[in-house]
Scaffold this active site. Structure first.
Site, PDB file in Angstrom:
ATOM      1  N   SER A 118     -10.983   0.869  -5.070  1.00  0.00           N
ATOM      2  CA  SER A 118     -12.049   0.096  -5.700  1.00  0.00           C
ATOM      3  C   SER A 118     -12.743  -0.729  -4.635  1.00  0.00           C
ATOM      4  CB  SER A 118     -11.497  -0.856  -6.770  1.00  0.00           C
ATOM      5  OG  SER A 118     -10.984  -0.153  -7.874  1.00  0.00           O
ATOM      6  N   THR A 129      -3.504  -2.996 -14.785  1.00  0.00           N
ATOM      7  CA  THR A 129      -2.840  -3.227 -16.071  1.00  0.00           C
ATOM      8  C   THR A 129      -2.161  -4.591 -16.130  1.00  0.00           C
ATOM      9  OG1 THR A 129      -0.749  -2.242 -15.339  1.00  0.00           O
ATOM     10  CG2 THR A 129      -2.372  -0.775 -16.361  1.00  0.00           C
ATOM     11  N   HIS A 444      -0.480   3.122  -6.607  1.00  0.00           N
ATOM     12  CA  HIS A 444       0.508   2.200  -6.056  1.00  0.00           C
ATOM     13  C   HIS A 444       0.872   2.578  -4.617  1.00  0.00           C
ATOM     14  CE1 HIS A 444       2.072   1.206 -10.394  1.00  0.00           C
ATOM     15  NE2 HIS A 444       0.863   0.700 -10.146  1.00  0.00           N
ATOM     16  N   ASN A 478      -0.136  -3.933  -0.696  1.00  0.00           N
ATOM     17  CA  ASN A 478       0.981  -3.042  -0.984  1.00  0.00           C
ATOM     18  C   ASN A 478       1.447  -2.259   0.234  1.00  0.00           C
ATOM     19  OD1 ASN A 478       0.734  -3.891  -3.639  1.00  0.00           O
ATOM     20  ND2 ASN A 478      -0.398  -2.082  -4.299  1.00  0.00           N
TER      21      ASN A 478
END
Length: 510
Positions: A118, A129, A444, A478
């Site tokens: 994004s 989420t 992820h 991450n």
């Protein structure tokens, strides 16, 4: 908070406005309020306050516009939206994200065919989420766990993200779903690893409306009110400056005008995401052996079931206020080493992956199950960069090398069997067998700028997230996570960002 006139110099330059970058800004605003901070984001501001979750935008058309503005240098056309039931392995991205157009798979390898990103203020946290489970067993970072730091950092991450566990307590069918899963799972598990409510970055306002956390919550009033902090959207950082072996600033291009600027900085934090952070380092000539390596995603298995003996409830009328029909909430099945996957069970409209149409005759009777599998970490799984070809932003083009190992296939097969078992505990399946999402669908991605306890060539940064080969340059997000996780990684990456930001604050104070 948004600014346009670039400064000549700051104390700290932050590349990326996702939750990890926002955590650096927040902690520094709290611990080093006199430090000047500039945050650069390549994408536009799509929500208010800047970085807010688009799910909080009540108007559907306005929300769709915000999503489309987030979809990179070549966004989709208005009619090309993702809304169909997930049944195939075709390449498509979720609203608010854009696919890697090339280099997502090398012949003879599995690749990450739906690797997506994004570009907007708030990064992926404007679209996520909100699931914030703590890592468990082998998901935990051993050298931080041994020192006793990890849980304190995770608690601070929960504070910054606004994590709660009671947002869906009014959902009438949540206790039924949790109870049936617990009966199937909990035996022999420690209490913290038993079926429970999913911790979510969401809170409920006094008027009953659910408000989902984005980077705006992480930044908080402390950062927004810090006169020494400025956010620059539509600003592409093309290079980190390194002089005499240490961070010296960044080179940034104003996306609107094409003008190039140099901003000097004592410290640089690159928090672009797990694919673009190593890209920025590579473009800057910061190329340790481990850069881009140990890239890992979580294979995602999904299944939909109709709740057995479902009795329609009159208590699920929250859609108008909350954006969701609050039927069964979100339930968490934690990872354990013996069952190396993380599970979440969600009512259909809470999930970004559409598994079925809700039943108009019995709304709320269908739930979606998802199991995320921990990856077998391999140095050969990596994102590589070209010195000749460029992407849509003019940055070094990516190539993803990614292969599922025999152990990965074994874990995936186990997850498929387990999700059928869990589905049967809840109700009746809608399909004969579970579906594995195309690799990359979890969003992820981890490991590409991994943390290590020592500089042994297998890590990019120290436990403080400082790049071994470039003091003063920090990496965040991450990609820093060195463990193989199955749970949603955002809480862990924010916790690691807290540690790095504290380290910078100590140096600024000294």
């Amino acid at each position: 908070m948004n600014a346009r006139s670039y400064p000549a110099s700051v104390d700290v330059a932050i590349v990326g406005s996702g939750p990890a970058g926002a955590a650096y800004a927040r902690v520094l605003s709290e611990r080093a309020p006199d430090a000047t901070i500039a945050m650069f984001e390549v994408g536009p501001t799509v929500s208010q306050p800047p970085g807010a979750h688009v799910k909080n935008i009540a108007d559907a058309d306005e929300r769709a516009r915000a999503q489309m503005q987030s979809e990179g240098p070549t966004p989709r056309e208005a009619g090309d939206r993702v809304g169909g039931i997930v049944k195939t392995a075709e390449r498509r991205s979720r609203p608010g994200t854009f696919l890697l157009e090339a280099g997502y798979r090398v012949e003879g390898e599995d690749g990450l065919p739906v690797a997506a990103m994004s570009s907007n203020v708030g990064g992926m946290a404007a679209h996520w989420t909100g699931a914030c489970p703590r890592p468990n067993d082998g998901e935990r970072i051993g050298f931080l766990d041994d020192s006793g730091e990890l849980d304190e950092l995770l608690t601070e991450g929960e504070r910054l993200l606004g994590v709660t566990s009671d947002a869906f307590d009014a959902s009438p069918h949540a206790p039924l779903v949790r109870g049936r899963l617990a009966a199937a799972v909990d035996a022999g598990r420690a209490e913290h690893a038993r079926v429970q409510r999913m911790p979510l970055a969401v809170h409920r306002r006094d008027d009953g409306r659910l408000v989902w956390s984005g980077s705006d919550v992480v930044l908080g009033d402390e950062t927004r009110g810090n006169e020494n902090f400025a956010l620059y959207d539509e600003s592409l950082v093309t290079r980190v400056l390194v002089e005499d072996g240490r961070a010296a600033g960044v080179v940034v291009t104003d996306v609107r005008t094409g003008e190039r600027h140099e901003v000097r900085a004592r410290f640089v934090v690159v928090a672009a995401d797990a694919l673009r952070t190593p890209q920025v380092l590579w473009a800057s000539g910061i190329r340790p052996d481990a850069l881009g390596r140990y890239l890992n995603d979580q294979a995602q298995i999904v299944f939909a079931v109709r709740i057995r003996d479902f009795v329609p409830s009159e208590g699920a009328e929250g859609a108008a206020k909350t954006g969701l029909s609050e039927y069964s909430g979100v339930t968490w099945v934690p990872y354990v080493d013996e069952m190396p996957f993380h599970g979440q069970v969600m009512q259909l409209d809470a999930s970004p992956v559409k598994l079925a149409e809700d039943d108009p005759a019995a709304p709320g009777s269908i739930v979606g199950l998802g199991l995320f599998c921990a990856k077998d970490l391999q140095g050969s799984d990596r994102v590589a960069f070209s010195d000749d070809e460029v992407d849509g932003y003019g940055m070094p083009a990516m190539t993803l090398h990614y292969t599922l190992s025999p152990l990965d296939h074994e874990v995936i097969d186990r997850a498929k069997a387990e999700i059928v078992r869990l589905g049967a505990a809840i109700g009746e399946p809608l399909d004969d067998r579970p579906f594995m999402m195309p690799l990359g669908a979890s969003l992820h991605y981890q490991g590409s700028t991994r943390m290590g306890q020592v500089d042994d060539g297998a890590s990019v940064c120290s436990p403080e997230s400082e790049v071994w080969s470039a003091p003063g340059v920090y990496v965040a997000g991450n990609g820093v996570i060195p463990a193989s996780t199955a749970c949603n990684p955002t809480l862990t990456s924010v916790a690691l960002a807290v540690k790095g930001a504290r380290h910078i604050a100590e140096q600024l104070a000294g």
